[in-house]
Design an enzyme around this catalytic site. Sequence first.
Site, mmCIF file in Angstrom:
data_model
loop_
_atom_site.group_PDB
_atom_site.id
_atom_site.type_symbol
_atom_site.label_atom_id
_atom_site.label_comp_id
_atom_site.label_asym_id
_atom_site.label_seq_id
_atom_site.Cartn_x
_atom_site.Cartn_y
_atom_site.Cartn_z
ATOM 1 N N LYS A 122 -7.118 29.152 -42.160
ATOM 2 C CA LYS A 122 -8.477 29.254 -42.710
ATOM 3 C C LYS A 122 -8.624 28.501 -44.028
ATOM 4 C CE LYS A 122 -10.581 33.262 -40.625
ATOM 5 N NZ LYS A 122 -11.375 34.466 -40.863
ATOM 6 N N LYS A 205 -8.031 28.468 -30.110
ATOM 7 C CA LYS A 205 -8.580 29.799 -29.846
ATOM 8 C C LYS A 205 -10.115 29.747 -29.815
ATOM 9 C CE LYS A 205 -8.704 32.907 -33.330
ATOM 10 N NZ LYS A 205 -8.383 33.944 -34.298
ATOM 11 N N LYS A 208 -15.516 32.169 -33.658
ATOM 12 C CA LYS A 208 -16.893 32.132 -34.162
ATOM 13 C C LYS A 208 -17.105 30.931 -35.061
ATOM 14 C CE LYS A 208 -16.748 37.134 -34.620
ATOM 15 N NZ LYS A 208 -16.037 37.991 -35.558
HETATM 16 P P1 TYM Z 1 -11.991 38.986 -35.727
HETATM 17 O O1 TYM Z 1 -13.308 39.399 -36.268
HETATM 18 O O2 TYM Z 1 -11.568 37.569 -35.851
HETATM 19 O O3 TYM Z 1 -11.880 39.349 -34.210
HETATM 20 C C1 TYM Z 1 -12.146 40.658 -33.753
HETATM 21 C C2 TYM Z 1 -11.272 41.009 -32.576
HETATM 22 O O4 TYM Z 1 -11.440 40.052 -31.519
HETATM 23 C C3 TYM Z 1 -10.166 39.521 -31.175
HETATM 24 N N1 TYM Z 1 -10.333 38.093 -30.860
HETATM 25 C C4 TYM Z 1 -9.828 37.507 -29.777
HETATM 26 N N2 TYM Z 1 -9.118 37.994 -28.745
HETATM 27 C C5 TYM Z 1 -8.764 37.124 -27.781
HETATM 28 N N3 TYM Z 1 -9.103 35.807 -27.796
HETATM 29 C C6 TYM Z 1 -9.813 35.278 -28.807
HETATM 30 N N4 TYM Z 1 -10.170 34.006 -28.795
HETATM 31 C C7 TYM Z 1 -10.202 36.143 -29.876
HETATM 32 N N5 TYM Z 1 -10.918 35.975 -31.025
HETATM 33 C C8 TYM Z 1 -10.973 37.177 -31.613
HETATM 34 C C9 TYM Z 1 -9.289 39.707 -32.396
HETATM 35 O O5 TYM Z 1 -7.930 39.754 -32.053
HETATM 36 C C10 TYM Z 1 -9.790 41.024 -32.930
HETATM 37 O O6 TYM Z 1 -9.157 42.100 -32.262
HETATM 38 N N6 TYM Z 1 -8.718 40.650 -39.088
HETATM 39 C C11 TYM Z 1 -9.555 41.043 -37.971
HETATM 40 C C12 TYM Z 1 -10.576 42.101 -38.307
HETATM 41 C C13 TYM Z 1 -10.013 43.352 -38.893
HETATM 42 C C14 TYM Z 1 -9.275 44.352 -38.219
HETATM 43 C C15 TYM Z 1 -9.009 45.352 -39.194
HETATM 44 C C16 TYM Z 1 -8.820 44.483 -36.910
HETATM 45 C C17 TYM Z 1 -10.147 43.751 -40.188
HETATM 46 N N7 TYM Z 1 -9.551 44.971 -40.363
HETATM 47 C C18 TYM Z 1 -8.271 46.501 -38.874
HETATM 48 C C19 TYM Z 1 -8.077 45.639 -36.610
HETATM 49 C C20 TYM Z 1 -7.817 46.631 -37.568
HETATM 50 C C21 TYM Z 1 -10.318 39.819 -37.510
HETATM 51 O O7 TYM Z 1 -10.526 38.879 -38.211
HETATM 52 O O8 TYM Z 1 -10.857 39.948 -36.305
#
Ligand code: TYM
Length: 345
Positions: A122, A205, A208
Amino acid sequence: MTSGSTPPAALKGRILSGIQPTGNLHLGNYLGAIRNWSALQKDYECLFCIVDLHAITVWQEPKELIRATREVAAGYIASGIDPVANALFVQSHVPAHAQLAWVFNCVARLGWLNRMTQFKDKAGKNREAASAGLYVYPNLMAADILVYKATHVPVGEDQKQHLELARDIAQKFNNDYGVNLFPLPEPVIRGPGMRVMSLRDGSKKMSKSDPSEFSRLNMTDDADAIAGKVRKATTDPNPLPDSVEGLEGRAEAANLLNIYAALTDQTLEQAVAEQAGQQFSQFKAKLTDTAVTVLGPINAEMKRLMNDPAEIDAVLKRGADKANAIAEPVLAEVYQTVGFLPGIR
Ligand code: TYM
């Protein structure tokens, strides 16, 4: 939902997971996370968060952040997550997340954070210009989980490294203070294929932040948008193989078949056997129909909910009350353990 530090005995544990309200929810979020949450909700005490504090580690337009926060909540509810049985809430509505994150900033080591691949991705080449928040992002994520003493964290594969860091922080805190305050949270990652890749480039991947709308299927896409994006998805000139081994070196074909398998609740082997020998044109038509069947009703319900922001806000208020009731005593326990002078707050 209990306000104590442990979930009811009849359940298998306590789940915490979250999604950033940055841009549109996409198929990766659905298949990698939300769909699994909805399957797990009957067996676990669940807290599902919209992580707006994490979102502002990179610039967010304030008005858009509010819209996206409600949209993620709508996505949760529309995907079948029960807003009454579970706590659906916004991270900034529960101050204990940020409070515990500060303590964790003092537990985690710089060397640990330096190894985080997501920061490197990032921040890109211009690291000096990245926010300090982006750097300590994983400490806040550890706080999200541990402030509820969550035992299980359902996420997509891309979050595995952050989860390992949360475990390291929990362990170091317990060791340093000679307590057994935090459980070591377990990742719950469903299926090895649950890394949904970009529709334009099978080595990236689905995300967004990809500037191309054609790289992802959004949970708010209607049938026409889905058809257009699937039609444009990158492929190769050969028909689909008759074995999983035949997907070697064919990242785009593998990704589309993985998505199809996940949407139809099949293993990759089953999906490959079903589609063996098909031309991409035929397979893409089938994939479009399947995606429309799965996402159509979710999409319609999200639209309905977004027209009633008061309903969404009421769910989030109730969720924050439940979440605060669990988090505050845990934070108090941490403050006491660390040696903060009690009783003056
Ligand atoms: P974020 O917002 O990027 O994504 C949210 C969830 O979606 C999953 N995900 C994917 N799974 C499969 N293929 C993809 N291309 C893909 N893109 C996103 C992510 O694995 C995630 O489960 N750091 C985290 C947010 C967070 C969080 C937490 C998660 C903050 N605190 C505590 C769990 C527990 C994140 O950026 O997710």
